[in-house]
Design an enzyme around this catalytic site. Structure first.
Site, PDB file in Angstrom:
ATOM      1  N   LYS A 143       3.156   5.418  28.345  1.00 42.31           N
ATOM      2  CA  LYS A 143       3.547   5.972  27.037  1.00 42.31           C
ATOM      3  C   LYS A 143       5.069   6.059  26.885  1.00 42.31           C
ATOM      4  O   LYS A 143       5.615   5.699  25.848  1.00 42.31           O
ATOM      5  CB  LYS A 143       2.954   7.384  26.839  1.00 42.31           C
ATOM      6  CG  LYS A 143       1.444   7.448  26.821  1.00 42.31           C
ATOM      7  CD  LYS A 143       0.944   8.843  26.466  1.00 42.31           C
ATOM      8  CE  LYS A 143       1.326   9.925  27.458  1.00 42.31           C
ATOM      9  NZ  LYS A 143       0.744   9.753  28.806  1.00 42.31           N
ATOM     10  N   ARG A 159      -1.448  17.659  23.394  1.00 37.33           N
ATOM     11  CA  ARG A 159      -2.290  17.446  24.577  1.00 37.33           C
ATOM     12  C   ARG A 159      -3.513  18.343  24.548  1.00 37.33           C
ATOM     13  O   ARG A 159      -4.342  18.270  25.454  1.00 37.33           O
ATOM     14  CB  ARG A 159      -1.490  17.752  25.829  1.00 37.33           C
ATOM     15  CG  ARG A 159      -0.956  16.519  26.570  1.00 37.33           C
ATOM     16  CD  ARG A 159      -0.156  17.050  27.699  1.00 37.33           C
ATOM     17  NE  ARG A 159       0.063  16.287  28.862  1.00 37.33           N
ATOM     18  CZ  ARG A 159       1.131  15.537  29.098  1.00 37.33           C
ATOM     19  NH1 ARG A 159       2.006  15.308  28.160  1.00 37.33           N
ATOM     20  NH2 ARG A 159       1.310  14.992  30.275  1.00 37.33           N
ATOM     21  N   ARG A 208       5.531   5.298  41.146  1.00 33.51           N
ATOM     22  CA  ARG A 208       6.595   6.005  40.432  1.00 33.51           C
ATOM     23  C   ARG A 208       7.139   7.152  41.279  1.00 33.51           C
ATOM     24  O   ARG A 208       8.331   7.445  41.258  1.00 33.51           O
ATOM     25  CB  ARG A 208       6.063   6.539  39.092  1.00 33.51           C
ATOM     26  CG  ARG A 208       7.135   7.186  38.243  1.00 33.51           C
ATOM     27  CD  ARG A 208       6.668   7.434  36.826  1.00 33.51           C
ATOM     28  NE  ARG A 208       5.794   8.588  36.721  1.00 33.51           N
ATOM     29  CZ  ARG A 208       5.166   8.944  35.609  1.00 33.51           C
ATOM     30  NH1 ARG A 208       5.291   8.217  34.515  1.00 33.51           N
ATOM     31  NH2 ARG A 208       4.407  10.008  35.580  1.00 33.51           N
ATOM     32  N   ARG A 211       9.588  11.984  41.181  1.00 31.82           N
ATOM     33  CA  ARG A 211       9.091  13.100  40.368  1.00 31.82           C
ATOM     34  C   ARG A 211       8.190  13.983  41.214  1.00 31.82           C
ATOM     35  O   ARG A 211       7.235  13.499  41.799  1.00 31.82           O
ATOM     36  CB  ARG A 211       8.317  12.556  39.156  1.00 31.82           C
ATOM     37  CG  ARG A 211       9.138  12.504  37.893  1.00 31.82           C
ATOM     38  CD  ARG A 211       8.355  11.954  36.743  1.00 31.82           C
ATOM     39  NE  ARG A 211       7.210  12.767  36.370  1.00 31.82           N
ATOM     40  CZ  ARG A 211       6.564  12.635  35.216  1.00 31.82           C
ATOM     41  NH1 ARG A 211       6.963  11.744  34.340  1.00 31.82           N
ATOM     42  NH2 ARG A 211       5.539  13.385  34.944  1.00 31.82           N
ATOM     43  N   ARG A 264      -3.565  16.308  37.208  1.00 37.11           N
ATOM     44  CA  ARG A 264      -3.148  15.811  35.888  1.00 37.11           C
ATOM     45  C   ARG A 264      -4.222  14.931  35.251  1.00 37.11           C
ATOM     46  O   ARG A 264      -4.418  14.956  34.041  1.00 37.11           O
ATOM     47  CB  ARG A 264      -1.804  15.081  36.017  1.00 37.11           C
ATOM     48  CG  ARG A 264      -0.660  16.084  36.224  1.00 37.11           C
ATOM     49  CD  ARG A 264       0.562  15.445  36.812  1.00 37.11           C
ATOM     50  NE  ARG A 264       1.164  14.477  35.931  1.00 37.11           N
ATOM     51  CZ  ARG A 264       1.875  13.430  36.361  1.00 37.11           C
ATOM     52  NH1 ARG A 264       2.043  13.223  37.630  1.00 37.11           N
ATOM     53  NH2 ARG A 264       2.398  12.611  35.482  1.00 37.11           N
TER      54      ARG A 264
HETATM   55  P1  AMP Z   1       4.538  14.114  31.197  1.00 34.44           P
HETATM   56  O1  AMP Z   1       5.884  13.607  31.538  1.00 34.44           O
HETATM   57  O2  AMP Z   1       4.186  13.890  29.765  1.00 34.44           O
HETATM   58  O3  AMP Z   1       3.463  13.621  32.131  1.00 34.44           O
HETATM   59  O4  AMP Z   1       4.578  15.700  31.373  1.00 34.44           O
HETATM   60  C1  AMP Z   1       4.899  16.301  32.616  1.00 34.44           C
HETATM   61  C2  AMP Z   1       4.394  17.747  32.642  1.00 34.44           C
HETATM   62  O5  AMP Z   1       5.015  18.500  31.592  1.00 34.44           O
HETATM   63  C3  AMP Z   1       2.907  17.908  32.393  1.00 34.44           C
HETATM   64  O6  AMP Z   1       2.146  17.724  33.574  1.00 34.44           O
HETATM   65  C4  AMP Z   1       2.852  19.349  31.888  1.00 34.44           C
HETATM   66  O7  AMP Z   1       3.010  20.284  32.935  1.00 34.44           O
HETATM   67  C5  AMP Z   1       4.098  19.420  31.034  1.00 34.44           C
HETATM   68  N1  AMP Z   1       3.801  19.006  29.621  1.00 34.44           N
HETATM   69  C6  AMP Z   1       4.239  17.881  28.985  1.00 34.44           C
HETATM   70  N2  AMP Z   1       3.782  17.812  27.732  1.00 34.44           N
HETATM   71  C7  AMP Z   1       3.008  18.919  27.560  1.00 34.44           C
HETATM   72  C8  AMP Z   1       2.244  19.419  26.482  1.00 34.44           C
HETATM   73  N3  AMP Z   1       2.150  18.764  25.307  1.00 34.44           N
HETATM   74  N4  AMP Z   1       1.579  20.608  26.663  1.00 34.44           N
HETATM   75  C9  AMP Z   1       1.671  21.274  27.819  1.00 34.44           C
HETATM   76  N5  AMP Z   1       2.356  20.849  28.881  1.00 34.44           N
HETATM   77  C10 AMP Z   1       3.029  19.674  28.770  1.00 34.44           C
END
Ligand code: AMP
Length: 199
Positions: A19, A94, A133, A139, A150
């Site tokens: 994404k 989400r 990654r 990360r 996740r």
């Molecule tokens: P991502 O980079 O989108 O995978 O997000 C990394 C982490 O940020 C996720 O595992 C959540 O802990 C937090 N996070 C990102 N977007 C959201 C969201 N829309 N709602 C809640 N937590 C989020």
């Protein structure tokens, strides 16, 4: 659609679907900024803001940051001048509660979601990409345990959004297991409405 209606693209896909990469590429062609809640949280973590402190424990475990905090952050971000014509949403909403909040916010801002591309990638490929990654970007939430959490969080809390948006006629399926360029091409095709889905 009127010229002044802001438009929003919501990218949905599991962790590791690409994404972020695709959203960054779409910025150019659509002239809309990428708004990634994951990036916003990581920025806050890095700068040790109050929001970052709060988000840390959830992110480290691979769980979702509470809706209230996340929605407030997005509300603030979408009110910035660079999002005056809309945005490409990456990683938000989400949960159904976030999707409802987004609908209210867009009604306020005078905008609407025009397309919800669903980037589809098989589970095995996702785990492979995320572990890779973890090595490249380091990360902390790309460890094996967190990846599992996740994935589960995605299945349980985010996947229901596909039905939610499908009922509104917005979902377009895109095969995420192709080259980055081919996925980008397919995304542009569905977003510009030339085809309903590309699989
Ligand atoms: P991502 O980079 O989108 O995978 O997000 C990394 C982490 O940020 C996720 O595992 C959540 O802990 C937090 N996070 C990102 N977007 C959201 C969201 N829309 N709602 C809640 N937590 C989020």
């Amino acid at each position: 659609m009127g010229a002044n209606v802001k438009r929003y693209i919501v990218l949905i896909g599991p962790p590791g679907a690409g994404k972020g990469t695709q959203a960054k590429m779409l910025e150019q062609s659509l002239g809309l900024p990428q708004v990634s809640t994951g990036d916003l949280f990581r920025y806050n973590l890095k700068h040790s803001t109050e929001l970052g402190q709060l988000a840390r424990s959830y992110m480290d475990k691979g769980e979702l940051v509470p809706d209230g905090v996340t929605i407030a952050m997005v509300r603030e971000r979408l009110s910035q001048p660079d999002a005056a014509h809309g945005a490409i949403l990456d990683g938000f909403p989400r949960t159904i509660a976030q999707a409802d909040a987004l609908a209210d916010l867009l009604a306020e801002l005078g905008g609407r979601i025009t397309c919800v591309p669903h980037i589809i990638v098989e589970r095995e490929e996702l785990v492979r990409r995320l572990l890779n990654r973890a090595q490249i970007e380091g990360r902390v939430d790309d460890s094996e345990d967190t990846i599992r959490t996740r994935m589960r969080v995605y299945e349980e809390q985010t996947k229901p959004l596909l039905d939610y948006y499908d009922q509104r006629g917005l979902v377009a399926e895109v095969n995420g297991q192709q080259s980055v360029e081919a996925v980008q091409h397919d995304l542009q095709t569905v977003i510009t409405g030339q085809r309903a889905s590309v699989r």
